[in-house]
Design an enzyme around this catalytic site. Structure first.
Site, mmCIF file in Angstrom:
data_model
loop_
_atom_site.group_PDB
_atom_site.id
_atom_site.type_symbol
_atom_site.label_atom_id
_atom_site.label_comp_id
_atom_site.label_asym_id
_atom_site.label_seq_id
_atom_site.Cartn_x
_atom_site.Cartn_y
_atom_site.Cartn_z
ATOM 1 N N GLY A 208 0.683 -1.335 0.015
ATOM 2 C CA GLY A 208 -0.099 0.012 0.056
ATOM 3 C C GLY A 208 0.680 1.318 0.123
ATOM 4 O O GLY A 208 0.788 1.946 0.897
ATOM 5 N N ARG B 36 0.013 6.069 -1.563
ATOM 6 C CA ARG B 36 -0.877 7.065 -0.959
ATOM 7 C C ARG B 36 -0.383 7.325 0.605
ATOM 8 O O ARG B 36 0.073 6.254 1.317
ATOM 9 C CB ARG B 36 -2.110 6.969 -1.010
ATOM 10 C CG ARG B 36 -2.650 7.177 -2.319
ATOM 11 C CD ARG B 36 -4.367 7.221 -2.363
ATOM 12 N NE ARG B 36 -4.794 5.919 -1.762
ATOM 13 C CZ ARG B 36 -5.957 6.113 -1.244
ATOM 14 N NH1 ARG B 36 -6.771 7.123 -1.148
ATOM 15 N NH2 ARG B 36 -6.559 5.041 -0.419
ATOM 16 N N GLY C 169 13.842 7.286 -9.038
ATOM 17 C CA GLY C 169 14.958 7.267 -9.593
ATOM 18 C C GLY C 169 14.766 6.125 -10.728
ATOM 19 O O GLY C 169 15.856 5.796 -11.327
ATOM 20 N N ASN D 65 1.663 -2.097 5.532
ATOM 21 C CA ASN D 65 0.880 -0.950 5.548
ATOM 22 C C ASN D 65 -0.455 -0.832 4.831
ATOM 23 O O ASN D 65 -1.381 -0.182 5.371
ATOM 24 C CB ASN D 65 1.811 0.230 4.951
ATOM 25 C CG ASN D 65 0.937 1.509 4.905
ATOM 26 O OD1 ASN D 65 0.518 2.155 5.948
ATOM 27 N ND2 ASN D 65 0.496 1.788 3.567
ATOM 28 N N SER E 211 -2.396 0.814 14.647
ATOM 29 C CA SER E 211 -3.196 1.984 14.894
ATOM 30 C C SER E 211 -3.399 2.175 16.448
ATOM 31 O O SER E 211 -3.477 1.419 17.149
ATOM 32 C CB SER E 211 -4.392 2.017 14.528
ATOM 33 O OG SER E 211 -5.236 3.168 14.500
ATOM 34 N N ASN F 215 -12.375 2.021 19.187
ATOM 35 C CA ASN F 215 -13.009 3.319 19.101
ATOM 36 C C ASN F 215 -14.333 2.836 18.392
ATOM 37 O O ASN F 215 -14.582 2.057 17.867
ATOM 38 C CB ASN F 215 -12.257 3.862 17.810
ATOM 39 C CG ASN F 215 -12.919 5.291 17.772
ATOM 40 O OD1 ASN F 215 -13.182 6.151 18.545
ATOM 41 N ND2 ASN F 215 -12.697 5.743 16.485
ATOM 42 N N TYR G 274 -12.136 -2.556 12.255
ATOM 43 C CA TYR G 274 -10.485 -1.834 12.080
ATOM 44 C C TYR G 274 -9.857 -1.916 13.307
ATOM 45 O O TYR G 274 -8.702 -2.514 13.408
ATOM 46 C CB TYR G 274 -11.022 -0.338 11.386
ATOM 47 C CG TYR G 274 -9.754 0.094 11.536
ATOM 48 C CD1 TYR G 274 -8.914 0.073 10.308
ATOM 49 C CD2 TYR G 274 -9.026 1.149 12.291
ATOM 50 C CE1 TYR G 274 -7.785 0.745 9.886
ATOM 51 C CE2 TYR G 274 -7.794 1.767 11.929
ATOM 52 C CZ TYR G 274 -7.342 1.688 10.887
ATOM 53 O OH TYR G 274 -6.258 2.361 10.466
ATOM 54 N N ALA H 70 -10.319 -4.441 15.631
ATOM 55 C CA ALA H 70 -9.948 -5.726 15.786
ATOM 56 C C ALA H 70 -8.739 -6.324 14.759
ATOM 57 O O ALA H 70 -7.747 -7.004 15.331
ATOM 58 C CB ALA H 70 -11.122 -6.662 15.365
ATOM 59 N N ILE I 19 -3.621 10.750 11.852
ATOM 60 C CA ILE I 19 -2.356 11.527 10.812
ATOM 61 C C ILE I 19 -3.297 11.969 9.811
ATOM 62 O O ILE I 19 -4.265 11.522 9.257
ATOM 63 C CB ILE I 19 -1.523 10.108 10.405
ATOM 64 C CG1 ILE I 19 -0.931 9.299 11.418
ATOM 65 C CG2 ILE I 19 -0.387 10.871 9.586
ATOM 66 C CD1 ILE I 19 -0.226 10.285 12.421
#
Length: 247
Positions: free
Chosen positions: A14, A17, A53, A91, A143, A150, A156, A158, A189
């Protein structure tokens, strides 16, 4: 020692981005050969390779983060091109938020499949090459939500909590072979994922001792530390990069 990755080869899942791209760029600027996976945007991936490069230094691999076959192919592409894999940064991840009473099984399973099972697939693919080298560093991106929980993010949270236990288990399995495994747990972030927070961002800042949201480069710096030889005695650690939110 410095955060120098010269002659190292790193794969980031990932990587086009947000946090992933910041990690890819930081690793390349530190001297590494960098491969990264992406899901759909060939144009973005091609532009990123050129900015790093060109094909001698960077490799873009189109892959589904939840696919075991794609994970194996990604690692094989790296070792075929550069002969080894020194660093793996897990990621790639997705969100499908919602209160659990409204969350269907697909929203649960797709997040688990991508964020957690996907980590299993790609780490397993890198496991044997790193063992044979008797060297390597695996960094998973968890995270703050995986530590604190949350509302509206049961799937997410878990998946990200699971990454912590998964990575600590890898650290115990691979330590005797000189391979390290660590976790970076970002807080809030400033990325595409948090861009929709709007006024809620001000409320979040009030909960963060440092008083601001983090930047992708804050996470990239922590990952570089764990990939580099500066951290050769660090394994099984969860490094919180959250402005103090989860202390």
């Amino acid at each position: 020692m410095t955060l120098d990755l010269t002659d190292k080869t790193v794969l980031v899942t990932g990587g086009t981005r947000g946090i992933g791209r910041a990690i890819v760029e930081a690793a390349a600027h530190a001297g590494a050969n960098v491969a990264f996976t992406y899901r759909s945007s060939v144009e973005t991936a091609t532009e990123l390779v050129e900015s790093l490069g060109g094909p001698d230094k960077a490799l873009a691999i189109q892959a589904d983060a939840a696919s075991a076959d794609d994970a194996i192919a990604s690692v094989q592409a790296v070792t075929a091109k550069w002969g080894r894999i020194d660093g793996l940064v897990v990621n790639a991840g997705i969100t499908k938020d919602g209160l659990m009473i409204r969350m269907d099984a697909d929203a649960w399973q797709s997040v688990i499949d991508t964020n957690l099972t996907g980590a299993f697939h790609v780490a397993k693919a890198a496991y044997r090459p790193m063992m044979k080298q008797r060297a390597g560093s695996i960094v998973t991106i968890s995270s703050v939500v995986g530590v604190m929980g949350n509302a509206g993010q049961a799937n997410y949270a878990a998946s990200k909590a699971g990454l912590i236990g998964f990575t600590k288990s890898l650290a115990r399995e691979l330590g005797g072979r000189g391979v390290r495994a660590n976790v970076v747990a970002p807080g809030y972030i400033e990325t595409d994922m948090t861009a929709g927070l709007g006024d809620a961002a001000d409320g979040l800042k009030g909960q963060i001792p440092l008083g601001r949201l983090g930047q992708p480069d804050d996470i990239a710096a922590a990952v570089l530390y764990l990939l580099s030889d500066v951290s050769t005695y660090v394994t099984g650690h969860v490094l919180h990069v959250d402005g103090g939110l989860a202390m």
